[in-house]
Design a protein around this motif. Structure first.
Motif, mmCIF file in Angstrom:
data_model
loop_
_atom_site.group_PDB
_atom_site.id
_atom_site.type_symbol
_atom_site.label_atom_id
_atom_site.label_comp_id
_atom_site.label_asym_id
_atom_site.label_seq_id
_atom_site.Cartn_x
_atom_site.Cartn_y
_atom_site.Cartn_z
ATOM 1 N N SER A 1 -32.375 -143.932 33.057
ATOM 2 C CA SER A 1 -31.851 -142.689 33.642
ATOM 3 C C SER A 1 -30.433 -142.355 33.165
ATOM 4 N N GLU A 2 -29.738 -143.319 32.572
ATOM 5 C CA GLU A 2 -28.375 -143.094 32.084
ATOM 6 C C GLU A 2 -28.341 -142.464 30.694
ATOM 7 N N ILE A 3 -29.491 -142.396 30.006
ATOM 8 C CA ILE A 3 -29.543 -141.867 28.654
ATOM 9 C C ILE A 3 -30.131 -140.455 28.718
ATOM 10 N N PRO A 4 -29.318 -139.430 28.451
ATOM 11 C CA PRO A 4 -29.819 -138.062 28.568
ATOM 12 C C PRO A 4 -30.825 -137.704 27.469
ATOM 13 N N GLU A 5 -31.836 -136.933 27.839
ATOM 14 C CA GLU A 5 -32.824 -136.477 26.864
ATOM 15 C C GLU A 5 -32.143 -135.560 25.841
ATOM 16 N N GLY A 6 -32.403 -135.805 24.563
ATOM 17 C CA GLY A 6 -31.767 -135.033 23.484
ATOM 18 C C GLY A 6 -30.366 -135.518 23.161
ATOM 19 N N GLY A 7 -29.917 -136.530 23.892
ATOM 20 C CA GLY A 7 -28.573 -137.076 23.701
ATOM 21 C C GLY A 7 -28.624 -138.578 23.662
ATOM 22 N N GLY A 8 -27.573 -139.194 24.148
ATOM 23 C CA GLY A 8 -27.515 -140.640 24.151
ATOM 24 C C GLY A 8 -26.241 -141.148 24.770
ATOM 25 N N LYS A 9 -26.039 -142.437 24.640
ATOM 26 C CA LYS A 9 -24.857 -143.093 25.192
ATOM 27 C C LYS A 9 -24.372 -144.135 24.194
ATOM 28 N N ILE A 10 -23.055 -144.176 23.999
ATOM 29 C CA ILE A 10 -22.437 -145.108 23.066
ATOM 30 C C ILE A 10 -21.924 -146.318 23.842
ATOM 31 N N THR A 46 -30.261 -143.609 22.124
ATOM 32 C CA THR A 46 -30.607 -142.201 22.249
ATOM 33 C C THR A 46 -31.967 -142.038 22.912
ATOM 34 N N GLN A 47 -32.214 -140.825 23.400
ATOM 35 C CA GLN A 47 -33.519 -140.453 23.950
ATOM 36 C C GLN A 47 -33.905 -139.114 23.301
ATOM 37 N N PRO A 48 -34.495 -139.178 22.098
ATOM 38 C CA PRO A 48 -34.832 -137.945 21.387
ATOM 39 C C PRO A 48 -35.788 -137.038 22.168
ATOM 40 N N SER A 49 -36.751 -137.617 22.839
ATOM 41 C CA SER A 49 -37.658 -136.861 23.696
ATOM 42 C C SER A 49 -37.925 -137.703 24.943
ATOM 43 N N SER A 50 -38.454 -137.079 25.955
ATOM 44 C CA SER A 50 -38.639 -137.736 27.241
ATOM 45 C C SER A 50 -39.369 -139.073 27.121
ATOM 46 N N GLY A 51 -38.698 -140.146 27.579
ATOM 47 C CA GLY A 51 -39.289 -141.477 27.593
ATOM 48 C C GLY A 51 -39.268 -142.219 26.267
ATOM 49 N N SER A 108 -19.566 -139.201 20.042
ATOM 50 C CA SER A 108 -20.318 -138.451 21.039
ATOM 51 C C SER A 108 -21.763 -138.285 20.602
ATOM 52 N N VAL A 109 -22.611 -137.997 21.595
ATOM 53 C CA VAL A 109 -24.025 -137.763 21.339
ATOM 54 C C VAL A 109 -24.455 -136.591 22.215
ATOM 55 N N ALA A 110 -24.929 -135.525 21.584
ATOM 56 C CA ALA A 110 -25.391 -134.358 22.350
ATOM 57 C C ALA A 110 -26.222 -133.468 21.445
ATOM 58 N N ASN A 111 -27.134 -132.734 22.045
ATOM 59 C CA ASN A 111 -27.934 -131.737 21.341
ATOM 60 C C ASN A 111 -28.611 -132.282 20.085
ATOM 61 N N GLY A 112 -29.134 -133.499 20.176
ATOM 62 C CA GLY A 112 -29.863 -134.086 19.071
ATOM 63 C C GLY A 112 -29.014 -134.671 17.956
ATOM 64 N N ASN A 128 -16.257 -136.087 10.747
ATOM 65 C CA ASN A 128 -17.292 -135.131 11.173
ATOM 66 C C ASN A 128 -18.684 -135.365 10.604
ATOM 67 N N SER A 129 -19.014 -136.595 10.270
ATOM 68 C CA SER A 129 -20.396 -136.892 9.891
ATOM 69 C C SER A 129 -21.265 -136.743 11.135
ATOM 70 N N GLU A 130 -22.510 -136.339 10.921
ATOM 71 C CA GLU A 130 -23.455 -136.189 12.016
ATOM 72 C C GLU A 130 -24.772 -136.857 11.646
ATOM 73 N N PHE A 131 -25.402 -137.463 12.649
ATOM 74 C CA PHE A 131 -26.634 -138.210 12.452
ATOM 75 C C PHE A 131 -27.661 -137.771 13.482
ATOM 76 N N SER A 132 -28.933 -137.874 13.137
ATOM 77 C CA SER A 132 -30.030 -137.504 14.018
ATOM 78 C C SER A 132 -30.235 -138.548 15.115
ATOM 79 N N VAL A 133 -30.449 -138.095 16.359
ATOM 80 C CA VAL A 133 -30.767 -139.023 17.451
ATOM 81 C C VAL A 133 -32.178 -139.574 17.295
ATOM 82 N N GLU A 134 -32.993 -138.911 16.485
ATOM 83 C CA GLU A 134 -34.393 -139.299 16.278
ATOM 84 C C GLU A 134 -34.524 -140.541 15.400
ATOM 85 N N ASP A 135 -33.802 -140.555 14.270
ATOM 86 C CA ASP A 135 -33.984 -141.642 13.307
ATOM 87 C C ASP A 135 -32.685 -142.124 12.653
ATOM 88 N N GLY A 136 -31.540 -141.600 13.083
ATOM 89 C CA GLY A 136 -30.256 -142.021 12.534
ATOM 90 C C GLY A 136 -29.928 -141.421 11.182
#
Length: 145
Positions: free
Chosen positions: A58-67, A76-81, A99-103, A111-119
């Motif tokens: 419950s601490e890991i937001p969907e579409g986001g994550g926690k460092i 990360t939680q790319p999609s529910s569950g 930070s982790v937000a909006n995928g 300013n590098s950015e990585f996908s929450v789905e597969d890094g």
């Protein structure tokens, strides 16, 4: 005449002695950061048979994550569950992601950015994906394997 030229042969320089004293002090300071039992803990729990409990699902937001800076891992939680974990060290120059937000996992250094789905890299200057880390989801707990 410098003081170093007056030292007996084989004796450490003043600079060496001061550097060693500073390193010893740092070691003591880092040791003091552990828990009372001498171990270091992180996240929402301690150790279990499978690994270190990092968080509740419950601490890991969907579409986001926690460092988890102390473990250098991002969950990360790319999609529910669906939960994924990656190294929190940016592959560009080793900064911790911020930070982790909006995928997107964002590194504040350049300013590098990585996908929450597969890094994978979504925006450079990083050219390599964040390495995957192994986690286990047991009930509502996420454990670092």
């Amino acid at each position: 005449m410098s003081s170093e030229s007056l030292q007996p042969t084989g004796a450490p320089s003043r600079r060496t002695v001061i550097a060693a004293a500073g390193a010893a002090g740092l070691g003591v300071a880092l040791t003091a950061c552990g828990s009372e039992d001498g171990s270091s803990s992180s996240g929402s729990g301690g150790n279990s048979a499978g690994g270190t409990v990092l968080a509740k699902t419950s601490e890991i937001p969907e579409g986001g994550g926690k460092i988890f800076k102390d473990r250098a891992v991002v969950v990360t939680q790319p999609s529910s569950g669906q939960f994924k974990a990656f190294s929190a060290k940016c592959t560009h120059q080793g900064c911790l992601v911020g930070s982790v937000a909006n995928g997107v996992i964002h590194c504040p250094c350049h300013n590098s950015e990585f996908s929450v789905e597969d890094g994978s890299v979504k925006q450079g200057p990083a050219t390599q994906p964040l390495p995957a880390q192994k986690i286990n989801v047991k009930g509502d707990s996420i454990e670092l394997a």
